[in-house]
Design an enzyme around this catalytic site. Structure first.
Site, PDB file in Angstrom:
ATOM      1  N   GLY A   1       0.878  -1.157   0.000  1.00 15.39           N
ATOM      2  CA  GLY A   1       0.000   0.000   0.000  1.00 15.39           C
ATOM      3  C   GLY A   1       0.919   1.210   0.000  1.00 15.39           C
TER       4      GLY A   1
ATOM      5  N   ARG B   1       5.424   4.748   1.826  1.00 12.44           N
ATOM      6  CA  ARG B   1       6.262   5.927   2.076  1.00 12.44           C
ATOM      7  C   ARG B   1       5.710   7.153   1.364  1.00 12.44           C
ATOM      8  NH1 ARG B   1      11.826   5.455  -1.464  1.00 12.44           N
ATOM      9  NH2 ARG B   1      11.032   4.249  -3.220  1.00 12.44           N
TER      10      ARG B   1
ATOM     11  N   ASP C   1      11.530   2.703   6.595  1.00 10.41           N
ATOM     12  CA  ASP C   1      11.560   4.031   7.212  1.00 10.41           C
ATOM     13  C   ASP C   1      10.632   5.051   6.552  1.00 10.41           C
ATOM     14  OD1 ASP C   1      12.885   4.746   4.861  1.00 10.41           O
ATOM     15  OD2 ASP C   1      14.866   4.908   5.802  1.00 10.41           O
ATOM     16  N   GLY C   2      10.036   4.702   5.423  1.00 13.11           N
ATOM     17  CA  GLY C   2       9.103   5.613   4.776  1.00 13.11           C
ATOM     18  C   GLY C   2       9.739   6.826   4.137  1.00 13.11           C
TER      19      GLY C   2
ATOM     20  N   ARG D   1      -4.624   2.682  -8.770  1.00 11.31           N
ATOM     21  CA  ARG D   1      -3.820   1.671  -9.447  1.00 11.31           C
ATOM     22  C   ARG D   1      -4.646   0.437  -9.782  1.00 11.31           C
ATOM     23  NH1 ARG D   1      -1.251   4.574  -5.523  1.00 11.31           N
ATOM     24  NH2 ARG D   1       1.008   4.923  -5.691  1.00 11.31           N
TER      25      ARG D   1
ATOM     26  N   ASP E   1       0.864  -2.371  -9.136  1.00 13.52           N
ATOM     27  CA  ASP E   1       0.678  -1.168  -8.312  1.00 13.52           C
ATOM     28  C   ASP E   1       1.392   0.040  -8.907  1.00 13.52           C
ATOM     29  OD1 ASP E   1       2.952  -2.848  -7.467  1.00 13.52           O
ATOM     30  OD2 ASP E   1       3.410  -1.198  -6.119  1.00 13.52           O
ATOM     31  N   ASN E   2       2.024  -0.133 -10.070  1.00 14.40           N
ATOM     32  CA  ASN E   2       2.698   0.979 -10.736  1.00 14.40           C
ATOM     33  C   ASN E   2       2.009   1.386 -12.029  1.00 14.40           C
ATOM     34  OD1 ASN E   2       4.688   1.302  -8.800  1.00 14.40           O
ATOM     35  ND2 ASN E   2       6.033  -0.189  -9.744  1.00 14.40           N
TER      36      ASN E   2
ATOM     37  N   ASP F   1       5.710   7.127 -10.596  1.00 16.55           N
ATOM     38  CA  ASP F   1       6.461   6.288  -9.659  1.00 16.55           C
ATOM     39  C   ASP F   1       7.705   5.701 -10.324  1.00 16.55           C
ATOM     40  OD1 ASP F   1       7.028   5.306  -7.191  1.00 16.55           O
ATOM     41  OD2 ASP F   1       5.570   3.689  -7.225  1.00 16.55           O
TER      42      ASP F   1
END
Length: 498
Positions: free
Chosen positions: A89, A92, A154-155, A215, A282-283, A292
């Site tokens: 999901g 980041r 870490d996003g 997406r 998802d892209n 992206d």
């Protein structure tokens, strides 16, 4: 000053509810140093009037813009290198805001920028007409911090990653490829550890302006849980906003519209010599706009098996396999829609991809060569001859110069044959290319008067230049070469599309 009167908030995705996204907060960054500010893109949604301090407040600390409810991390799943992952999901990033295109921007886009003076004059006359239709546009982030979908990461985004995304988007936009635009890049003052970059490395938060972040994987998540109601709601939401010509409730018609847009996008990638690198479900989004950008590359020369990602060891997303990859992803979207539609019309919509891709590929190559269509057979001859020339001369001829040298058709013969690659243009493949090109009339030959075509080389985006631009930033904090490159790409965009 604050947002302009042309700013029109319209946070529609937020209305779908908690099944589609989670309310989140941005990370609290130790620094917010504005590095790139795209006022041209900002003007299309009425944000160009923000002061730098206001810009940083909204795009570095993510104070909500007027009329916006606050950020949400969008929920989706996806096939990653064809392995299904139900745990991804927005890990980041988040959807920060949605707003309408300004009336001026909508009119300029609809006129295709083919007569900028006339379009600008017309747009001035309708500047105050807020009733004019405009596309719904998203502000999406990357590197804004951890979310429920970060999976212990870490996003964050590396500054180099943000620079690379800005370059990819600018190059694609200059070549007329549907793409997000990088609105903002702010350095955030953290040291990040990464296994694929020298670490520690600098951090950043990026904001992209995109037509949609829905997406294929957004549908996959609903299908994974068997939520027919969510698929219906999502399809109707996307249909009404992005493909309104499709009748309400027509899932097959919606799929057909996504197939057509995806075929056009893929064809333009190929004509641009672009390799996305990570064509997971998802892209890819429902509007057929690329976004992206991770391990992207542009072709140095014609090489069907050229890959962008070092981890794509089997060449799944290689240059020439991108149409196959996009079609495979479309079949996954169709599989989700089977929960709300009969399979036969969905299959018919899917089967239209191949013919649509070939049709768009011919058009994309003609556009890149600056010539008019002469009909399917002649256009196909030119497409085949261009690829044959690129294949035969690949050791001596880079991809981009073919289109630069011969832009405007055979009227550029003296320029091409007298240029730095003149001696390359000989042999059997070139003769076939020349004859095919001679059949086609130039399209708007006045474009050749632009000073760009007097230069010996086109603007390109090969990896050595990308690394050099980053090196100047990394070693000397010198942003001038990057900003000069972005300015040249803006000039190139004008030259190609005048």
């Amino acid at each position: 000053m604050p947002v302009s009167p042309a700013y029109r908030p319209d946070p529609r995705f937020f209305e779908l509810g908690a099944d589609y996204g989670d309310a989140v907060k941005s990370a609290d960054f130790p620094q917010t140093i504005l590095r790139l500010r795209n006022d041209r893109a900002a003007a299309t949604v009425g944000l160009e009037t923000l002061s730098d301090a206001e810009w940083i407040a909204h795009f570095g600390r993510f104070e909500p813009l007027p009329g916006q409810p606050g950020p949400i991390a969008m929920r989706y799943h996806g096939h990653q290198f064809r392995v299904y992952n139900p745990e991804i999901g927005d890990g980041r990033g988040f959807l920060a805001a949605q707003m309408r295109e300004t009336p001026q921007a909508a009119l300029l886009r609809e006129q295709g920028d083919r007569d900028n003076k006339r379009a600008q004059a017309a747009s001035d006359r309708v500047a105050s007409d807020s009733a004019l239709p405009g596309r719904l546009l998203d502000l999406g982030t990357k590197g804004s911090g951890q979310t429920p979908w970060s999976r212990h990461a870490d996003g964050r985004l590396t500054l180099k990653g943000g620079v690379r995304e800005a370059l990819a988007a600018a190059m694609l936009e200059s070549l007329g490829v549907p793409t997000c635009r990088i609105l903002s890049l702010i350095e955030t003052g953290e040291d990040l550890e990464r296994h694929d970059e020298p670490s520690p490395t600098r951090s950043a938060v990026m904001v992209r302006l995109s037509h949609s972040h829905i997406r294929f994987g957004t549908f996959q998540r609903a299908a994974y849980y068997g939520r027919k109601d969510q698929i219906e709601a999502l399809m109707e939401h996307a249909r009404s906003l992005y493909h309104p010509a499709v009748a309400p409730g027509d899932a097959a018609g919606f799929l057909a519209a996504v197939v057509e847009a995806s075929a056009a996008l893929t064809a333009k990638w190929i004509a641009a010599g672009f390799v996305h690198g990570v064509l997971n479900t998802d892209n890819l989004n429902v509007t057929g706009e690329s976004f992206d950008y991770g391990p992207w590359r542009f072709l140095p020369h014609y090489e069907p098996g050229f890959t962008a990602a070092y981890f794509d060891q089997n060449g799944l997303y290689a240059f020439a396999r991108q149409p196959e990859a996009v079609f495979w992803n479309l079949t996954q979207l169709a599989g989700c829609l089977k929960l709300i539609a009969e399979p036969e019309p969905l299959a018919a919509a899917l089967n239209a991809f191949g013919p649509a891709y070939i049709r768009h590929l011919r058009a994309a190559f003609l556009n890149r060569l600056g010539v008019r269509s002469l009909g399917e057979a002649a256009d196909q001859r030119l497409l085949d001859a261009t690829l044959a020339l690129a294949r035969e001369k690949k050791e001596a001829l880079r991809w981009e110069p073919i289109f630069f040298d011969w832009f405007g058709g055979f009227s550029s013969a003296a320029r091409a044959l007298g240029g730095v690659r003149g001696k390359t243009y000989q042999g059997e493949a070139f003769d076939a290319f020349r004859f095919a090109l001679m059949e086609h009339e130039p399209d708007r030959p006045e474009r050749l008067e632009h000073p760009m075509f007097a230069a010996p080389e086109p603007e390109e985006m090969l990896i050595d230049e990308v690394e050099a631009l980053w090196s100047a930033i990394d070693t000397a904090d010198d942003w001038a070469p990057l900003k000069a490159k972005l300015a040249r790409l803006e000039t190139a965009k004008a030259a190609w599309s005048l």
